[in-house]
Design an enzyme around this catalytic site. Structure first.
Site, mmCIF file in Angstrom:
data_model
loop_
_atom_site.group_PDB
_atom_site.id
_atom_site.type_symbol
_atom_site.label_atom_id
_atom_site.label_comp_id
_atom_site.label_asym_id
_atom_site.label_seq_id
_atom_site.Cartn_x
_atom_site.Cartn_y
_atom_site.Cartn_z
ATOM 1 N N GLU A 116 0.601 -1.070 0.073
ATOM 2 C CA GLU A 116 0.011 0.037 -0.076
ATOM 3 C C GLU A 116 0.810 1.386 -0.023
ATOM 4 O OE1 GLU A 116 -2.193 0.322 3.660
ATOM 5 O OE2 GLU A 116 -3.726 1.657 2.786
ATOM 6 N N CYS A 153 -5.722 -2.902 2.132
ATOM 7 C CA CYS A 153 -5.408 -3.054 3.716
ATOM 8 C C CYS A 153 -6.830 -3.143 4.717
ATOM 9 C CB CYS A 153 -4.682 -1.816 4.060
ATOM 10 S SG CYS A 153 -3.758 -2.256 5.630
ATOM 11 N N LYS A 210 -9.423 2.317 -2.288
ATOM 12 C CA LYS A 210 -10.007 1.875 -1.060
ATOM 13 C C LYS A 210 -11.093 2.035 -0.555
ATOM 14 C CE LYS A 210 -7.452 1.565 3.531
ATOM 15 N NZ LYS A 210 -6.146 1.918 4.298
HETATM 16 N N1 LIG Z 1 -3.546 0.999 6.205
HETATM 17 C C1 LIG Z 1 -4.504 0.306 6.842
HETATM 18 O O1 LIG Z 1 -5.586 0.481 6.172
HETATM 19 C C2 LIG Z 1 -4.089 -0.106 8.100
HETATM 20 C C3 LIG Z 1 -5.168 -1.162 8.463
HETATM 21 C C4 LIG Z 1 -4.772 -1.748 10.024
HETATM 22 O O2 LIG Z 1 -3.998 -1.611 10.704
HETATM 23 C C5 LIG Z 1 -5.981 -2.362 10.638
HETATM 24 O O3 LIG Z 1 -5.585 -2.891 11.894
HETATM 25 O O4 LIG Z 1 -7.060 -2.587 9.996
#
Ligand SMILES: NC(=O)CCC(=O)C(=O)O
Length: 288
Positions: free
Chosen positions: A52, A166, A125
């Site tokens: 990411e 993510c 996202k």
């Molecule tokens: N970059 C993110 O979206 C981190 C997501 C994350 O750490 C989580 O716990 O979910």
């Protein structure tokens, strides 16, 4: 639902990128070197994934500074497209982008290139990383980012690949929709943190894999304790029975996995949940 019939064995590489600095061009040059290294390895990957926002430090203050429009002349797009063509591989690269037409919203986007270097897909996202765990971590992507509004996949000659970024992995609906759209593999460029990483990084991938009986991969940056955001690392590939096929540590590394369609077929044949769903009892979210 028309399922893609093409699911052939292929090799996946995840680049757990380190040495991220404040200089976008240095980050791009390093990412390019790592893609060349992955492609030149004896494992000969068909699909290579970067983490990411690989071209910048991770943090909402950085997003507007490093963002680019998704246009052929943008620095990151040019590098990704060129190196995909040069290495003749499929390439997934996560980064931040500006919307180009209706407004100047900023999105956390990953873009996908085919072996000709053509931009063939992108995913914005959908679920922004807004969390507040007192004394541990507070993060608010929505301070600078806007959430995407579509689910996305791309077709290759070897598989249909679903995309998330993510925090998107926390939402089973997104994975379920991709699975019902016939995806064989779900890829999430990611950057979990040091609080939720040890608790949930592996758990969520294994959960999405076993729920949907498909392959799941997450590609993280390496951990850098001098950076503002400490990534968990542990880039990982999980198979449709929820076995972890490969896992990185927290340092810069490239991990490779053989994706074998037979594992998905045997998981689905042995535990036939895909045919046992009771849409007379509850709705099919992929149809809503
Ligand atoms: N970059 C993110 O979206 C981190 C997501 C994350 O750490 C989580 O716990 O979910």
């Amino acid at each position: 639902m028309a399922f893609s019939s093409k699911f052939k064995p292929f090799k996946l590489a995840l680049i757990q990128l380190g040495n991220v600095t404040a200089s976008k061009s240095d980050n791009l040059a390093h990412a390019r070197d790592m893609v060349l290294k992955a492609a030149a390895s004896s494992r000969k990957p068909d699909l290579i994934v970067l983490p990411e926002c690989f071209n910048s430090p991770y943090g909402h203050a950085h997003f507007p500074v490093y963002a680019e429009k998704i246009e052929p002349e943008s620095e990151s797009i040019k590098m990704l497209s060129t190196v995909a063509k040069e290495t003749q591989t499929w390439l997934v690269g996560g980064r931040c982008s500006y919307r180009t037409r209706d407004g100047e919203n900023l999105y956390n986007t990953c873009t996908v290139y085919n072996p000709n270097g053509d931009l063939v897909a992108k995913h914005r996202k959908v679920h922004l990383f807004d969390i507040d765990i007192p004394g541990k971590i507070t993060f608010k992507e929505s301070e600078t980012l806007t959430g995407g509004t579509t689910t996305n996949f791309f077709d290759t000659e070897f598989a249909r690949v679903g995309l998330g970024i993510c925090y998107d992995i926390r939402f089973p609906e997104l994975a379920m929709i991709s699975a019902r759209q016939g995806c064989h593999v779900l890829i999430y460029p990611g950057a979990f943190n040091m609080t939720t990483g040890p608790l949930h990084w592996e758990l969520l991938q294994r959960a999405r894999a076993v729920d949907n009986q498909l392959f799941v991969a997450m590609c993280s940056p390496a951990r850098d304790l001098t950076a503002g955001y400490h990534a968990w690392g542990h880039s990982m590939v999980v198979d449709p029975m929820a076995n972890v096929l490969v896992e990185a540590a927290d340092v810069e590394d490239i991990v490779y996995a053989d994706i074998d369609p037979a594992l998905m077929e045997s998981a689905r044949a042995g535990i036939p949940v895909t045919e046992q769903r009771r849409f007379d009892v509850y709705p099919d979210v992929s149809q809503s």
